[in-house]
Design a protein around this motif. Structure first.
Motif, short mmCIF file in Angstrom:
data_model
loop_
_atom_site.label_atom_id
_atom_site.label_comp_id
_atom_site.label_asym_id
_atom_site.label_seq_id
_atom_site.Cartn_x
_atom_site.Cartn_y
_atom_site.Cartn_z
N HIS A 143 -7.19 6.03 5.93
CA HIS A 143 -7.86 4.89 5.30
C HIS A 143 -9.21 4.73 6.00
O HIS A 143 -9.47 5.00 7.20
CB HIS A 143 -7.26 3.52 5.47
CG HIS A 143 -5.97 3.54 4.50
ND1 HIS A 143 -6.25 3.43 3.13
CD2 HIS A 143 -4.84 3.25 4.68
CE1 HIS A 143 -5.10 3.19 2.61
NE2 HIS A 143 -4.01 3.11 3.61
N THR A 144 -10.24 4.28 5.14
CA THR A 144 -11.64 4.04 5.80
C THR A 144 -12.17 2.64 5.18
O THR A 144 -12.00 2.42 3.97
CB THR A 144 -12.47 5.12 5.83
OG1 THR A 144 -12.87 5.47 4.44
CG2 THR A 144 -12.11 6.34 6.56
N ILE A 145 -12.98 2.07 6.20
CA ILE A 145 -13.83 0.90 5.57
C ILE A 145 -15.15 0.95 5.94
O ILE A 145 -15.65 1.37 7.12
CB ILE A 145 -13.07 -0.36 6.17
CG1 ILE A 145 -11.73 -0.64 5.74
CG2 ILE A 145 -13.82 -1.49 5.59
CD1 ILE A 145 -11.07 -2.02 6.56
N LEU B 244 2.38 4.35 5.41
CA LEU B 244 1.71 4.82 6.49
C LEU B 244 2.64 5.27 7.46
O LEU B 244 3.99 5.13 7.35
CB LEU B 244 0.87 3.74 6.99
CG LEU B 244 -0.34 2.77 6.36
CD1 LEU B 244 -0.84 1.79 6.86
CD2 LEU B 244 -1.20 3.95 6.11
N GLN C 252 -8.10 -6.94 5.05
CA GLN C 252 -7.81 -5.41 4.58
C GLN C 252 -6.94 -4.82 5.43
O GLN C 252 -6.04 -4.13 5.02
CB GLN C 252 -9.18 -4.79 4.35
CG GLN C 252 -8.99 -3.40 3.58
CD GLN C 252 -8.24 -3.61 2.22
OE1 GLN C 252 -8.76 -4.28 1.31
NE2 GLN C 252 -7.16 -3.06 2.00
N GLU D 282 -13.41 4.41 1.78
CA GLU D 282 -12.57 4.12 0.79
C GLU D 282 -12.90 2.69 0.02
O GLU D 282 -12.74 2.57 -1.03
CB GLU D 282 -10.98 3.97 1.46
CG GLU D 282 -10.02 3.72 0.51
CD GLU D 282 -8.62 3.80 1.14
OE1 GLU D 282 -7.68 3.36 0.20
OE2 GLU D 282 -8.53 4.06 2.04
N PRO E 255 0.68 -1.28 0.04
CA PRO E 255 0.03 0.09 0.21
C PRO E 255 0.67 1.28 -0.09
O PRO E 255 2.16 1.16 0.23
CB PRO E 255 -0.76 0.00 1.32
CG PRO E 255 0.31 -0.71 2.42
CD PRO E 255 0.97 -1.81 1.53
N GLN F 213 -3.41 10.41 8.05
CA GLN F 213 -2.35 9.38 7.39
C GLN F 213 -2.32 7.98 8.25
O GLN F 213 -1.88 7.29 7.95
CB GLN F 213 -1.29 9.88 6.69
CG GLN F 213 -1.75 10.78 5.77
CD GLN F 213 -1.94 12.31 5.79
OE1 GLN F 213 -1.99 12.44 7.06
NE2 GLN F 213 -2.16 13.22 4.99
N ARG G 205 -11.12 10.41 5.95
CA ARG G 205 -10.90 9.92 4.78
C ARG G 205 -10.38 11.19 3.75
O ARG G 205 -9.62 11.14 3.01
CB ARG G 205 -11.96 9.21 4.13
CG ARG G 205 -11.97 8.95 2.53
CD ARG G 205 -10.79 7.91 2.27
NE ARG G 205 -10.57 7.62 0.80
CZ ARG G 205 -9.72 7.47 0.35
NH1 ARG G 205 -8.43 7.45 1.08
NH2 ARG G 205 -9.51 7.22 -1.06
N TRP H 4 -3.02 -3.12 4.57
CA TRP H 4 -2.75 -1.76 4.46
C TRP H 4 -1.60 -1.59 5.61
O TRP H 4 -0.83 -0.63 5.48
CB TRP H 4 -3.91 -0.88 5.17
CG TRP H 4 -4.87 -0.64 4.14
CD1 TRP H 4 -4.60 -0.51 2.75
CD2 TRP H 4 -6.28 -0.16 4.03
NE1 TRP H 4 -5.91 -0.07 2.13
CE2 TRP H 4 -6.87 0.12 2.89
CE3 TRP H 4 -7.33 0.13 5.32
CZ2 TRP H 4 -8.32 0.59 2.62
CZ3 TRP H 4 -8.46 0.37 4.93
CH2 TRP H 4 -8.70 0.77 3.79
N ILE I 105 -6.67 4.58 10.63
CA ILE I 105 -7.61 3.87 9.69
C ILE I 105 -8.99 3.89 10.56
O ILE I 105 -9.18 3.45 11.80
CB ILE I 105 -7.17 2.48 9.66
CG1 ILE I 105 -5.78 2.35 8.81
CG2 ILE I 105 -8.16 1.65 8.80
CD1 ILE I 105 -5.41 0.97 8.67
#
Length: 364
Positions: free
Chosen positions: A309-311, A160, A345, A334, A157, A282, A304, A349, A285
Motif C-alpha cells: 500500500h502507498t499514500i 495483510l 486510512q 495508491e 481491505p 504486502q 506499490r 488498511w 505501507i
C-alpha cells in the motif's frame, strides 16, 4: 528575483547571509537587527521570505514570528543554534507557522557559513513557493475524525500479512504535518511506524520527545539497534540513515552513517529499500509526505508495484509538493490524501475499527 529579509542581531551574520543570498544567486536582500526592526520593515515593504534568528535582544525570534503570522503571514525560515534549547525553540517556531529551519553556524562564522550554503539557498527557494497553513485545534480535528469514522465505517481491505511496518518519509514542513497524523494513531495499531524526517542529528531526539507527549503510541529515536515492535513509532536519527536487519529472527532498526549514494538524510529511499529486503511488500505501507526533492519516490513506487500500500500527501496540504508529487508522477501512489486523512486510512488498511483517540495526552 526572491526578496528576502534577513533578521539577526549579529552584524557579521547579516553580512555573510547577505553575501550568500546575493543577486547573482537570484535573491534581493534587506536586513534587520531584531524583531522590532523586522516588524517595522515588514509593515512598510514586501518580502517573499524572512530568515529569522531565534535569540535576539529587544524582541526574540519566536515573539517576532508569532506577530508575523498573526498580522501578515509569510514564509519564514528559522536560523537556529544546534543546542537542545535551540532545538526546542525551533519546534516551537514550526508550530507557530515557520516553514523550515537551518542550523546556525557555530565557531568562526566565515569558516562554517559554507557548511550551510547549499542548504540555506535550497530552503529559502523552497520557502518562497511554500504554502502556509494555519494550525487547526487538535481537539477539533480529533472530534471531526471520530465523527467521520462513525458516519462511514471502514471497509474490510484485502488481507495483510501477520506483521509489517508503516514507513513514513517527510522533509520540509514535516514536523507540523506529522503532528496532524501521528497523534491520531491508536495504541492498538497492529504495526509499528518508522519515520524518516530530514533533520539534523541534534534535533531528532528533541522531536521524538515532543511527539511522545502527544501520541498514544510510544515515540523513540533510533540511536542503536532497536527491536521493531507494535505500539511504537520509531524516528530515524538525524544526519544519518536508518536500515533494518535481523538477529535471532527478530526485526531490528539500526542507525547507519549517511550513505554517500543518497542526497538527503535520514534517507527515505534507503529506509524503504532496506525494509523491502526484510519483508514482503504486502507487509509494508509507504507514506510519502511534504518535502522538496524526490527522496523515497522511486522506492515507494517499487513497493506499490510489488503489492504494498502507498499514500501520497495531496498538493493542497503539502508545504512543498515535491516528494509526493514525484511518487504520483511515477504512478506509485495508491491513494492521494490530505495529511489529516492519513491516520484514518492507515486504520482502515490495518482493520483498526473505532479506535481513534478520545483526546489523548496533551490534546487540545
Amino acid at each position: 528575483m526572491i526578496r528576502v529579509l534577513i533578521v539577526d542581531d549579529s552584524a557579521l551574520m547579516r553580512r555573510h547571509l547577505t553575501s550568500l543570498l546575493s543577486q547573482e544567486r537570484g535573491f534581493e536582500t534587506a536586513t534587520a537587527r531584531n524583531g522590532v526592526e523586522a516588524l517595522d520593515m515588514i509593515e512598510r515593504e514586501s518580502f517573499d521570505v524572512v530568515t529569522l534568528d531565534v535569540n535576539m535582544p529587544e524582541m526574540d525570534g519566536l515573539t517576532c514570528l508569532s506577530r508575523i503570522m498573526a498580522h501578515k503571514p509569510m514564509p519564514v525560515v528559522m536560523v537556529s543554534s544546534i543546542t537542545a534549547e535551540g532545538a526546542e525553540a525551533t519546534f516551537e517556531a514550526l508550530a507557530l507557522g515557520a516553514v523550515d529551519f537551518v542550523r546556525k553556524p557555530s565557531g568562526t562564522i566565515s569558516l562554517t557559513i559554507s557548511q550551510i550554503e547549499e542548504t540555506l539557498i535550497a530552503k529559502v527557494k523552497a520557502a518562497a513557493k511554500a504554502k502556509l497553513r494555519r494550525s487547526v485545534n487538535l481537539r477539533q480535528r480529533l472530534t471531526e475524525q471520530r465523527r467521520r469514522a462513525q458516519e462511514a465505517p471502514p471497509p474490510i481491505p484485502r488481507s495483510l500479512g501477520p506483521f509489517g511496518m508503516v514507513l513514513i518519509g517527510v522533509s520540509t514542513g514535516g514536523p507540523t504535518t506529522l503532528e496532524h497524523i501521528l497523534p491520531y494513531l491508536p495504541r492498538n495499531l497492529p504495526w509499528p511506524v518508522v519515520v524518516a524526517q530530514h533533520m539534523p542529528g541534534n534535533f531528532t531526539g528533541v522531536f521524538a520527545r515532543r511527539l511522545n507527549g502527544a501520541c498514544e503510541l510510544e515515540v523513540i529515536e533510533v540511536c542503536q539497534q532497536t527491536p521493531v515492535e507494535a505500539g511504537r513509532i520509531y524516528i530515524a536519527r538525524g544526519d544519518g540513515d536508518l536500515v533494518f536487519t535481523r538477529r535471532g529472527g527478530k526485526l531490528l532498526a539500526m542507525p547507519m552513517p549517511a550513505g554517500a549514494d543518497y542526497l538527503w538524510h535520514p534517507s527515505v529511499a534507503r529506509m524503504v529499500e532496506s525494509a523491502l529486503s526484510q519483508l514482503p511488500a504486502q507487509q509494508l505501507i509507504g507514506v510519502l509526505l511534504t518535502g522538496m526533492g524526490n527522496d523515497g519516490a522511486e522506492a515507494m513506487a517499487k513497493l506499490r508495484e510489488r503489492g504494498g500500500h502507498t499514500i501520497a500527501q495531496d498538493e493542497e496540504t503539502s508545504v512543498v509538493f515535491g516528494m509526493p508529487a514525484d511518487l504520483i508522477a511515477r504512478k506509485g501512489a495508491e491513494v492521494v490524501l490530505s495529511d489529516e486523512d492519513v491516520a484514518e486510512q492507515l486504520c482502515i488498511w490495518l482493520r483498526v475499527h473505532g479506535a481513534f483517540k478520545q483526546g489523548g495526552r496533551n490534546a487540545g
